[in-house]
Design a protein around this motif. Structure first.
Motif, PDB file in Angstrom:
ATOM      1  N   GLU A 140      20.482  71.941  46.636  1.00  0.00           N
ATOM      2  CA  GLU A 140      20.050  72.747  47.782  1.00  0.00           C
ATOM      3  C   GLU A 140      21.270  73.011  48.650  1.00  0.00           C
ATOM      4  OE1 GLU A 140      20.177  71.957  50.996  1.00  0.00           O
ATOM      5  OE2 GLU A 140      20.146  69.782  51.144  1.00  0.00           O
ATOM      6  N   ALA A 141      21.413  74.268  49.043  1.00  0.00           N
ATOM      7  CA  ALA A 141      22.566  74.691  49.839  1.00  0.00           C
ATOM      8  C   ALA A 141      22.081  75.487  51.053  1.00  0.00           C
ATOM      9  CB  ALA A 141      23.513  75.531  48.987  1.00  0.00           C
ATOM     10  N   LYS A 191      15.741  71.012  54.881  1.00  0.00           N
ATOM     11  CA  LYS A 191      16.164  70.372  53.640  1.00  0.00           C
ATOM     12  C   LYS A 191      15.023  69.548  53.036  1.00  0.00           C
ATOM     13  CE  LYS A 191      21.145  70.266  54.607  1.00  0.00           C
ATOM     14  NZ  LYS A 191      21.668  70.934  53.399  1.00  0.00           N
ATOM     15  N   HIS A 192      14.249  68.885  53.878  1.00  0.00           N
ATOM     16  CA  HIS A 192      13.074  68.157  53.379  1.00  0.00           C
ATOM     17  C   HIS A 192      12.081  69.107  52.720  1.00  0.00           C
ATOM     18  CE1 HIS A 192      13.418  64.267  56.015  1.00  0.00           C
ATOM     19  NE2 HIS A 192      14.271  64.299  55.013  1.00  0.00           N
ATOM     20  N   GLU A 193      11.875  70.247  53.332  1.00  0.00           N
ATOM     21  CA  GLU A 193      10.933  71.224  52.795  1.00  0.00           C
ATOM     22  C   GLU A 193      11.379  71.710  51.419  1.00  0.00           C
ATOM     23  OE1 GLU A 193       9.531  75.797  53.794  1.00  0.00           O
ATOM     24  OE2 GLU A 193      10.214  74.527  55.450  1.00  0.00           O
ATOM     25  N   VAL A 194      12.673  71.995  51.280  1.00  0.00           N
ATOM     26  CA  VAL A 194      13.211  72.453  49.999  1.00  0.00           C
ATOM     27  C   VAL A 194      13.048  71.375  48.931  1.00  0.00           C
ATOM     28  CG1 VAL A 194      15.340  73.056  48.772  1.00  0.00           C
ATOM     29  CG2 VAL A 194      14.844  74.094  50.993  1.00  0.00           C
ATOM     30  N   VAL A 241      18.671  65.470  38.330  1.00  0.00           N
ATOM     31  CA  VAL A 241      19.279  65.061  39.601  1.00  0.00           C
ATOM     32  C   VAL A 241      19.051  66.134  40.658  1.00  0.00           C
ATOM     33  CG1 VAL A 241      21.476  64.577  40.764  1.00  0.00           C
ATOM     34  CG2 VAL A 241      21.013  63.614  38.498  1.00  0.00           C
ATOM     35  N   PHE A 242      18.697  65.670  41.871  1.00  0.00           N
ATOM     36  CA  PHE A 242      18.582  66.577  43.007  1.00  0.00           C
ATOM     37  C   PHE A 242      19.764  66.303  43.940  1.00  0.00           C
ATOM     38  CE2 PHE A 242      17.224  68.541  46.872  1.00  0.00           C
ATOM     39  CZ  PHE A 242      16.363  69.560  46.486  1.00  0.00           C
ATOM     40  N   ALA A 286      20.487  59.058  52.861  1.00  0.00           N
ATOM     41  CA  ALA A 286      19.284  58.213  52.932  1.00  0.00           C
ATOM     42  C   ALA A 286      18.182  58.909  53.725  1.00  0.00           C
ATOM     43  CB  ALA A 286      19.623  56.861  53.563  1.00  0.00           C
ATOM     44  N   LEU A 287      18.572  59.633  54.757  1.00  0.00           N
ATOM     45  CA  LEU A 287      17.598  60.367  55.559  1.00  0.00           C
ATOM     46  C   LEU A 287      17.039  61.550  54.768  1.00  0.00           C
ATOM     47  CD1 LEU A 287      16.195  61.042  58.279  1.00  0.00           C
ATOM     48  CD2 LEU A 287      18.267  62.306  58.901  1.00  0.00           C
ATOM     49  N   LEU A 288      17.909  62.307  54.116  1.00  0.00           N
ATOM     50  CA  LEU A 288      17.451  63.472  53.364  1.00  0.00           C
ATOM     51  C   LEU A 288      16.596  63.061  52.166  1.00  0.00           C
ATOM     52  CD1 LEU A 288      20.683  65.691  53.380  1.00  0.00           C
ATOM     53  CD2 LEU A 288      18.722  65.789  54.932  1.00  0.00           C
ATOM     54  N   ALA A 289      16.884  61.899  51.596  1.00  0.00           N
ATOM     55  CA  ALA A 289      16.157  61.437  50.411  1.00  0.00           C
ATOM     56  C   ALA A 289      14.742  60.978  50.722  1.00  0.00           C
ATOM     57  CB  ALA A 289      16.931  60.310  49.733  1.00  0.00           C
ATOM     58  N   LYS A 290      14.398  60.877  51.995  1.00  0.00           N
ATOM     59  CA  LYS A 290      13.043  60.447  52.353  1.00  0.00           C
ATOM     60  C   LYS A 290      11.982  61.429  51.874  1.00  0.00           C
ATOM     61  CE  LYS A 290      14.132  57.520  56.335  1.00  0.00           C
ATOM     62  NZ  LYS A 290      13.955  57.297  57.794  1.00  0.00           N
ATOM     63  N   ALA A 291      12.378  62.681  51.660  1.00  0.00           N
ATOM     64  CA  ALA A 291      11.431  63.683  51.180  1.00  0.00           C
ATOM     65  C   ALA A 291      11.323  63.680  49.657  1.00  0.00           C
ATOM     66  CB  ALA A 291      11.847  65.070  51.662  1.00  0.00           C
ATOM     67  N   ALA A 292      12.150  62.897  48.988  1.00  0.00           N
ATOM     68  CA  ALA A 292      12.192  62.921  47.519  1.00  0.00           C
ATOM     69  C   ALA A 292      11.169  61.969  46.922  1.00  0.00           C
ATOM     70  CB  ALA A 292      13.591  62.558  47.040  1.00  0.00           C
ATOM     71  N   GLN A 293      10.537  62.392  45.832  1.00  0.00           N
ATOM     72  CA  GLN A 293       9.627  61.514  45.098  1.00  0.00           C
ATOM     73  C   GLN A 293      10.413  60.460  44.323  1.00  0.00           C
ATOM     74  OE1 GLN A 293       7.351  64.102  42.570  1.00  0.00           O
ATOM     75  NE2 GLN A 293       6.150  64.985  44.252  1.00  0.00           N
ATOM     76  N   ARG A 294      11.652  60.817  43.933  1.00  0.00           N
ATOM     77  CA  ARG A 294      12.507  59.889  43.180  1.00  0.00           C
ATOM     78  C   ARG A 294      13.856  59.769  43.898  1.00  0.00           C
ATOM     79  NH1 ARG A 294       9.792  63.081  39.713  1.00  0.00           N
ATOM     80  NH2 ARG A 294      11.491  64.607  39.630  1.00  0.00           N
ATOM     81  N   PRO A 295      13.913  58.990  44.977  1.00  0.00           N
ATOM     82  CA  PRO A 295      15.146  58.875  45.754  1.00  0.00           C
ATOM     83  C   PRO A 295      16.313  58.335  44.943  1.00  0.00           C
ATOM     84  CG  PRO A 295      13.535  57.221  46.438  1.00  0.00           C
ATOM     85  CD  PRO A 295      12.817  58.173  45.545  1.00  0.00           C
TER      86      PRO A 295
END
Length: 711
Positions: free
Chosen positions: A399-400, A408-411, A424-425, A435-444
């Motif tokens: 994501e850019a 970024k969480h929405e994307v 990989v995301f 760590a903050l951005l990865a909170k939206a990930a299903q697979r951090p």
């Protein structure tokens, strides 16, 4: 001979095939012993008709052994000088053999490798892009010391030789033939040695080098001629502007090249040796060799990549956001042969992003650097879209989008599920914690930071950031992708601003602090450049934009962070004031610290003097320079101390390629090594006493200084 295979055919032609231990042929003790033995045998060889020198490696010859050069220290000048002169004596014996000698160049012949080739009567090259020739020593803070300057000047003349000597250009076969650096090209490897032997048979008496012929004149004349005197004067002015007196090698190269035209050949060789002996002892050369060769190889070789994980390649890449960064990532990835899905909110925006690649490729075709078929094939790999479902099957999604956590969480939530199993995301973020951005990930564990630098097609660095849950497998895949697209990747741990943005921010902040202290903005900018930074800190902020800095500050405040880890609040506060009070958002917002008159040179915005300048303030020039440089160095040490940086190599390479650290320093940590850790700590403490605790020497520095260690 174990290092050289000696083979004499029925026609009396000896082929010397260099096959030294290790991956490349290099000018080291093994080479010197093998060359002495070969010359002794050749000089006594009955019925000798010619000599062909070639290589059993994929490269012809890699040049000087940088371990030997790095080991040369002040006090050993006489021994070093004698060693170089002995190597040159071998070249002279080679070119004075009573038979033709041909270099059959099957791969790269750089530095000492090309000097060896120049000592032959003819140079025949395999016509492949990898078979480059050249004398790149100046890029390592050195000069060609094996006769390269003298022979090249004698061969093609001073004016034509200077660009190759001063820029260290690596020249591809066809360009080398056109320039007179080589004499012939062959298309197939199996034809290389036969072509060399055929020339020897057709030219049995062509064994005298041009410079050994009585009455030989250097093409174009000597440095005393009116034309060449003007050329040299112009070159000196260009070098002064480019190096700012911080890199001694280019000036010494120019001086030796000029002297070569005024002296007999062998005297000129001695002058060249004196030049190399001087440069190899300088801290600049030590710094550059250490970082740009040894540590660069360490980084590119996977020093920070997890061990024991199989290498991978990205087959299909998804990019979300087709703006400035996304379109650049799409271009470099497609150029590497990767299928790219470039997604934006509208198809029109995505197509505009693809047009960036089309424009770059068209320009390359127009300049003859690329053929139309390659352009078409590259563009066919980029699919612009507004449909997230087109990302299905991607090995990697980057994501850019803008530096906004919610966006970024929405994307991430919208697109992560389209990855293949184990995909990989990556977030192209320059400051926000992973760590903050990865909170939206299903697979951090599969989430990682992949920080590109702008413009992506030109900047060679990627900063890979591991969050607290990022797995080793994910890191390995991100690293492999960076290498797949030809980028150098440093690996850092997670903190606001990471390493590069955090450290670079201190340069901008210190420039603003100096301005707030009352120093003339023009003085700040000039001294920033005199230190060796590419541009002054105020000009850089204008390019990045005060508007962006203000938005980042708002983002950080929303996260509950008042300022960066590096305490750059002075710069942030001034940027906010510039935007909110004066509408000065940066160069692309109508102006910032500078005005940008149409068709004219940029000038400092006059109101800065009214707001900040104090005529009675006169800080020592040395203090201003050290504030701008030491601030960044100290922040780099803190990053290593805190574990943000995983190695000194990542810090040095990252600071040069990503931050613009002066090349002469060898990177911010290497700079301390040659400055002296105790001396640096003392100077930092002086600055802290005068200007604030941000200059206080970090504990890691003090511990290493006390233990007599280096970074």
């Amino acid at each position: 001979m174990s290092a050289f295979n000696y083979d004499k055919d029925d026609d009396g032609i000896v082929t010397l095939t260099m096959n030294m231990s290790g991956t490349v042929n290099a000018m080291n003790a093994e080479y010197r012993a093998a060359m002495i033995e070969a010359l002794a045998r050749l000089e006594k060889e009955p019925g000798l008709k010619g000599v062909v020198i070639t290589s059993a490696k994929s490269t012809f010859f890699a040049g000087g052994d940088l371990n030997e050069l790095r080991a040369a220290v002040p006090g050993t000048e006489a021994a070093f000088f004698a060693g170089v002169q002995e190597t040159k004596a071998q070249f002279r014996r080679l070119e004075k053999l009573p038979v033709p000698v041909v270099a059959a160049i099957n791969g790269a012949a750089l530095g000492g490798g090309f000097e060896l080739a120049l000592g032959c009567n003819r140079r025949i090259v395999l016509n492949r892009p990898s078979a480059v020739v050249g004398l790149p020593e100046v890029t390592l803070g050195l000069l060609p010391g094996g006769g390269g300057i003298v022979r090249l000047v004698y061969l093609i003349g001073l004016e034509k030789a200077l660009p190759y000597l001063l820029e260290g250009t690596r020249v591809k076969p066809e360009a080398a033939l056109k320039a007179g650096l080589v004499d012939e090209l062959v298309q197939e490897l199996e034809d290389l040695v036969p072509a060399a032997k055929a020339w020897i048979k057709a030219n049995p008496t062509a064994h005298e080098q041009p410079w050994d012929r009585k009455g030989y004149q250097i093409p174009g004349g000597t440095a005393l001629s009116r034309r060449l005197a003007q050329v040299c004067t112009g070159a000196m002015a260009v070098l002064a502007k480019k190096t700012r007196g911080l890199l001694p090698a280019p000036d010494r190269v120019l001086a030796v090249a000029q002297e070569a035209t005024l002296l007999d050949f062998d005297t000129a060789l001695r002058v060249e040796t004196r030049g190399l002996t001087h440069l190899v002892m300088t801290p600049q050369a030590k710094n550059i060799i250490n970082t740009m060769f040894f540590q660069m190889n360490e980084v590119n070789g996977g020093g920070s990549r997890p061990k024991g994980i199989e290498k991978s390649k990205v087959r299909k890449l998804g990019i979300v956001g087709a703006g400035m960064m996304g379109q650049g990532i799409a271009y470099v990835s497609a150029m590497a042969g990767i299928e790219v899905v470039l997604r934006d909110v509208t198809l029109e925006a995505a197509q505009k992003g693809k047009a960036y690649s089309e424009n770059l490729l068209a320009a390359a075709v127009a300049k003859g650097r690329l053929d139309a078929a390659k352009m078409d094939a590259t563009l066919a790999l980029i699919k612009p879209t507004a449909d997230a479902a087109d990302l299905k099957g991607c090995d990697l999604i980057v994501e850019a989008v803008f530096e906004n956590v919610d966006l970024k969480h929405e994307v991430t939530r919208e697109t992560e599920s389209f990855l293949v199993e184990g995909g990989v995301f990556g977030s192209n973020t320059s400051t926000l914690p992973i760590a903050l951005l990865a909170k939206a990930a299903q697979r951090p564990e599969n989430f990682i930071g992949i920080h590109f630098f702008s413009p992506v097609d030109k900047m060679p660095l990627i900063e890979i950031i591991c969050g607290d849950k990022t797995s080793d497998a994910t890191l390995a895949k991100a690293f492999d992708y960076a290498r797949q697209i030809g980028k150098t990747a440093i690996v850092v741990n997670d903190v606001l601003g990471f390493f590069t943005s955090r450290t670079f921010g201190t340069y901008l902040d210190e420039g603003v602090r100096l301005m707030v202290d009352g120093v003339d903005p023009v003085v700040i900018e000039n001294l920033g450049r005199q230190v060796g930074m590419p541009v002054g800190p105020l000009a850089v902020q204008d390019e990045i934009s005060q508007q962006l800095a203000f938005k980042v500050k708002q983002t950080h405040e929303a996260l509950g962070v008042l300022h960066s880890v590096a305490d750059t609040h002075v710069s942030s506060d001034v940027c906010e004031r510039m935007v909110t009070e004066f509408g000065r958002g940066g160069r692309y917002h109508g102006g910032g610290y500078y005005d940008y008159p149409e068709g004219g040179e940029k000038k400092i915005w006059p109101k800065l003097y009214e707001l900040f300048h104090k005529k009675d303030v006169s800080l020592p020039e040395a203090d201003i320079k050290d504030r701008l440089l030491f601030r960044q160095v100290i922040e780099t040490i803190k990053c290593l101390q805190e574990g943000v940086l995983r190695s000194a190599a990542d810090g040095n390479v990252g600071s040069i390629l990503g931050i613009g650290a002066p090349v002469w320093t060898g990177g911010f940590l290497q700079f301390v090594n040659t400055y002296g850790l105790e001396r640096f700590a003392t100077r930092a403490a002086e600055l802290a006493g005068r200007y604030g605790e941000r200059f206080a020497p970090p504990d890691l520095l003090l511990r290493k200084a006390e233990a007599g260690e280096s970074f």
